[in-house]
Design an enzyme around this catalytic site. Structure first.
Site, PDB file in Angstrom:
ATOM      1  N   GLU A   1     -11.322  14.375 -36.334  1.00 23.43           N
ATOM      2  CA  GLU A   1     -10.347  15.443 -36.557  1.00 23.43           C
ATOM      3  C   GLU A   1     -11.010  16.804 -36.478  1.00 23.43           C
ATOM      4  OE1 GLU A   1      -7.942  18.428 -38.777  1.00 23.43           O
ATOM      5  OE2 GLU A   1      -9.982  17.771 -39.214  1.00 23.43           O
ATOM      6  N   GLU A   2     -12.229  16.901 -37.025  1.00 25.98           N
ATOM      7  CA  GLU A   2     -12.879  18.211 -37.160  1.00 25.98           C
ATOM      8  C   GLU A   2     -13.259  18.830 -35.815  1.00 25.98           C
ATOM      9  OE1 GLU A   2     -12.786  19.802 -39.766  1.00 25.98           O
ATOM     10  OE2 GLU A   2     -12.804  18.452 -41.490  1.00 25.98           O
TER      11      GLU A   2
ATOM     12  N   ASP B   1     -12.808  17.139 -47.937  1.00 22.06           N
ATOM     13  CA  ASP B   1     -11.987  17.216 -46.724  1.00 22.06           C
ATOM     14  C   ASP B   1     -12.521  16.181 -45.733  1.00 22.06           C
ATOM     15  OD1 ASP B   1     -10.631  17.911 -44.408  1.00 22.06           O
ATOM     16  OD2 ASP B   1     -11.653  19.830 -44.152  1.00 22.06           O
TER      17      ASP B   1
ATOM     18  N   HIS C   1      -7.958  11.911 -42.134  1.00 24.82           N
ATOM     19  CA  HIS C   1      -9.124  11.747 -41.251  1.00 24.82           C
ATOM     20  C   HIS C   1     -10.373  11.347 -42.024  1.00 24.82           C
ATOM     21  CE1 HIS C   1     -11.164  15.713 -41.921  1.00 24.82           C
ATOM     22  NE2 HIS C   1      -9.953  16.176 -42.086  1.00 24.82           N
TER      23      HIS C   1
ATOM     24  N   HIS D   1     -15.484  22.838 -46.245  1.00 28.35           N
ATOM     25  CA  HIS D   1     -16.562  22.824 -45.238  1.00 28.35           C
ATOM     26  C   HIS D   1     -17.879  23.364 -45.796  1.00 28.35           C
ATOM     27  CE1 HIS D   1     -13.645  22.536 -41.562  1.00 28.35           C
ATOM     28  NE2 HIS D   1     -13.335  21.705 -42.535  1.00 28.35           N
TER      29      HIS D   1
END
Lengths: 341, 345
Positions: free
Chosen positions: A201-202, A173, A63, A311
């Site tokens: 995606e998140e 990420d 992603h 994150h």
């Protein structure tokens, strides 16, 4: 690889605002892919021919988007209130630098000085609704000249090497996954493969849901980042993955049950080649693979690079783990193509 | 060099309380064009500007050079660093932050303060993580970390100065490097002017731990007057009780530790020259070097506190307005050029 990750991490791409990342990947993939398409969900599809055509399509997905915020409101004194995009612990925000909007206006998040707090206050972490970004504006009017409600806010953190063979930065990420896919596209492939760079995606694999219906893969591999648990604040029996132990292969998680036969074929080949790997030992998290419930059925393969402090403004990963993930993804294509042999 | 460039240079040098020698050298180099400079054996920078009359009173202008930070207390077998704070640090600013580890023989290296990943948290996100439960990740194994880092090494917030909108800036260590730049701005304006007092410029150590550097300097050199130039809290949304605001000029304190007689003269200078200023009641200890300078020597020192407004003090992202730096320097210069060395208490 490190240079490519660095370039990808220097871009801001909060979910829904992936354009800078998509444009970069598209340009990079242009000379490598046989076909490139985009869709209305913001996904980027790159098809590359291999030596053979698989029995059913092979799709490998990473992603493009990252967690962040949107400007929720601008206060009378020119501060920007926050609407979260994806899962972010508000405790990692205080004292951080941020970039606001397409032009990356610099700002910071902080709280009042320690001198103005009580010991009781310091035991509590402020809720997100009390935090704001300060861009130095003296008033709402001054802020409104440059920012408007709905503008994305991303972490502002320089990518760099860390210690021995580690890297640190924001959005590891899943720019690491994007980099792994792009590096694979530079190679001669064993089988035709769809490389999918997904959007959003998140916020719940929103882009991938569309992508699987478009490609309808028979074999669906994910190259993700997952929380490395091997930090002193986590008891070892709760480690999901460990840094410095290779790419992590998923068993199950909150969104997917991964194909055991496919994983075992990859593991056997990895053993033969001496490629390090680990199993993701907890069922926490979910990723784009979960979108396959909207498809017609595919063998799922989950591969993740362990990342510490995921994150956050400063996540940490180990370069040899990324090298392992590249090799495991290469093996996945070969084993997916030869699945019924 | 412009004020902003000087400040950029000063905040890029690390100097946690007790380890100020590097920033002291940078401060000395910036002060050298204006004053006779030395660095004492404790790391305090001393600069002297003579008015031509050795018997004239001495006015000390002080800003502290040290910044808050951390000390490494343990290197775990896995290579993580445990630490204690040096000075007042709110632990809530640490998770996910980037630190600089000042190793003794291997230069400065980066570290990241760990935070439990959201997926693995059992406790509530509204509970602050205790500093003793945090570790610094330097991207090394235990053996690798041990080969470059020692227990007792200093650490502090990393990150350079970053300009924001309209002349506002953010950085670590603006407390109190920005005030040293205010003093430099004053000296630049005073160049070639006839003064009635001798000036002693000091960039002192260990303020964050108890104002120790300024105390030893004042006791040794016994100035007649001293102005402690330090930062003060600017109002923010989460601290509406704070009176002082950014962009409204320096804050002049009035009280026992910031002598009303001296303050009055500074206010006069501000009015006369149309320089913006704010007032603050300072009923007891000022929380600045003026507190330890005041009782120095056998006669004591007539002290005053002049403050630069700053938001988010002791965070990695302290924030101020360069216009306030300019105005504070201008006010200092206006007062000094008009000061005849007399102040009846």
């Amino acid at each position: 690889m490190k240079d490519l990750i660095s370039k990808l991490c220097s871009l801001d791409g909060v979910s829904g605002f992936e354009a800078p990342v998509r444009d970069f990947i598209k340009a990079y993939a242009q000379p490598l892919a046989d076909e490139i398409v985009t869709d209305n969900a913001g996904n980027l599809f790159c098809f590359k021919k291999g030596e053979r055509k698989p029995a059913s399509p092979i799709m490998l997905c990473a992603h493009m988007d990252e967690v962040g915020f949107l400007v929720k409101a601008i206060t009378a004194d020119g501060m920007l209130k926050l609407s979260p995009v994806g899962s972010i612990d508000p405790r990692v925000l205080i004292g951080r630098r941020m970039s606001v909007g397409k032009n990356g206006i610099p700002g910071i998040i902080s709280i009042k000085a320690i001198h103005l707090t009580t010991p009781e206050e310091r035991k509590k972490s402020p809720e997100l609704k009390t935090l704001y970004v300060d861009i130095g504006a003296k008033s709402k009017e001054e802020a409104e000249k440059l920012v408007r409600v709905g503008d994305p806010i991303a972490f502002r953190s320089e990518f760099s090497g860390l210690g021995v063979d580690c890297i640190k930065g924001k959005a590891l990420d899943d720019r690491i996954g994007c980099a792994v896919l792009l590096k694979l596209m530079e190679e001669e492939l064993s089988y035709d493969t769809w490389f999918v760079f997904s959007a959003s995606e998140e916020i719940g694999a929103q882009g991938a849901v569309t992508a699987v219906k478009n490609i309808d893969p028979g074999f669906f591999g994910i190259v993700e980042c997952t929380a490395a648990g091997d930090t002193p604040d986590t008891p070892p029996h709760l480690y999901s993955t460990k840094m410095r132990s290779g790419g992590a292969l998923s068993l199950i998680d909150r969104g997917s049950v991964y194909c055991r036969k496919l994983r075992e074929k990859v593991v056997s080949q990895a053993d033969r080649e001496g490629v390090p790997y680990q199993l993701k030992l907890r069922d926490t998290g979910a990723n784009d693979a979960g979108s396959m419930i909207y498809g017609t059925g595919a063998h799922l393969f989950g591969l993740s690079v362990p990342v510490r402090y995921i994150h956050c403004a400063n996540s940490v990963a180990f370069m040899p783990d990324i090298d392992s993930a590249l090799k495991l993804a290469r093996i996945f294509i070969r084993e997916a193509g030869a699945f019924d042999d | 060099m412009e004020a902003l460039s000087k400040l950029k240079l000063l905040v890029s040098e690390y100097g946690v309380s007790g380890d100020e020698m590097r920033v002291a050298k940078a401060a000395r180099d910036l002060l050298a064009p204006y004053a006779e400079c030395e660095i004492d054996e404790f790391g305090n920078v001393l600069g002297r500007i003579s008015c031509g009359d050795d018997s004239a009173p001495t006015l000390m202008l002080d800003a502290h050079m040290d910044q808050i930070g951390f000390l490494v207390t343990e290197i775990t077998p896995e290579g993580f660093l445990r630490f204690i704070p040096v000075g007042g640090v709110d632990g809530r600013m640490l998770p996910g932050s980037e630190l600089c580890v000042m190793t003794r023989r291997h230069g400065n290296i980066r570290g990241i303060v760990g935070a439990v990943p959201p997926h693995l948290q059992s406790g509530s996100q509204s509970a602050a993580i205790a500093m003793e439960d945090m570790t610094v990740d330097v991207g090394m194994t235990g053996a690798q970390a041990r080969s470059v880092i020692s227990v007792g090494d200093y650490m502090c917030f990393a990150g350079d100065l970053m300009p924001l909108l309209g002349g506002r800036i953010t950085s670590k260590a603006l407390d109190d490097r920005a005030c040293f730049v205010c003093i430099l701005e004053a000296l630049r304006r005073l160049q070639g002017k006839k003064l009635s007092v001798n000036l002693l410029i000091t960039a002192t150590t260990k303020e964050e731990l108890g104002c120790f550097g300024a105390q030893m300097v004042a006791n040794r050199l016994c100035p007649d007057f001293a102005i402690a130039v330090d930062v003060t809290h600017g109002k923010t949304g989460d601290a509406p009780e704070v009176e002082c605001e950014l962009s409204k000029g320096a804050q002049i304190s009035i009280g026992a530790n910031s002598r009303p007689e001296l303050a009055e003269m500074v206010i006069e200078a501000a009015k006369k020259n149309n320089i913006p200023y704010q007032l603050a009641a300072c009923p007891a200890r000022s929380g600045t070097n003026a507190w330890t300078i005041q009782p120095a020597g056998s006669r004591g020192v007539c002290t005053m506190v002049l403050s630069l407004p700053l938001k988010y003090m002791h965070s990695p992202v302290e924030l101020l307005d360069m216009e306030d730096v300019k105005n504070t320097g201008e006010l200092l210069a206006a007062f000094i050029s008009s000061f005849d060395g007399r102040c009846r208490l």
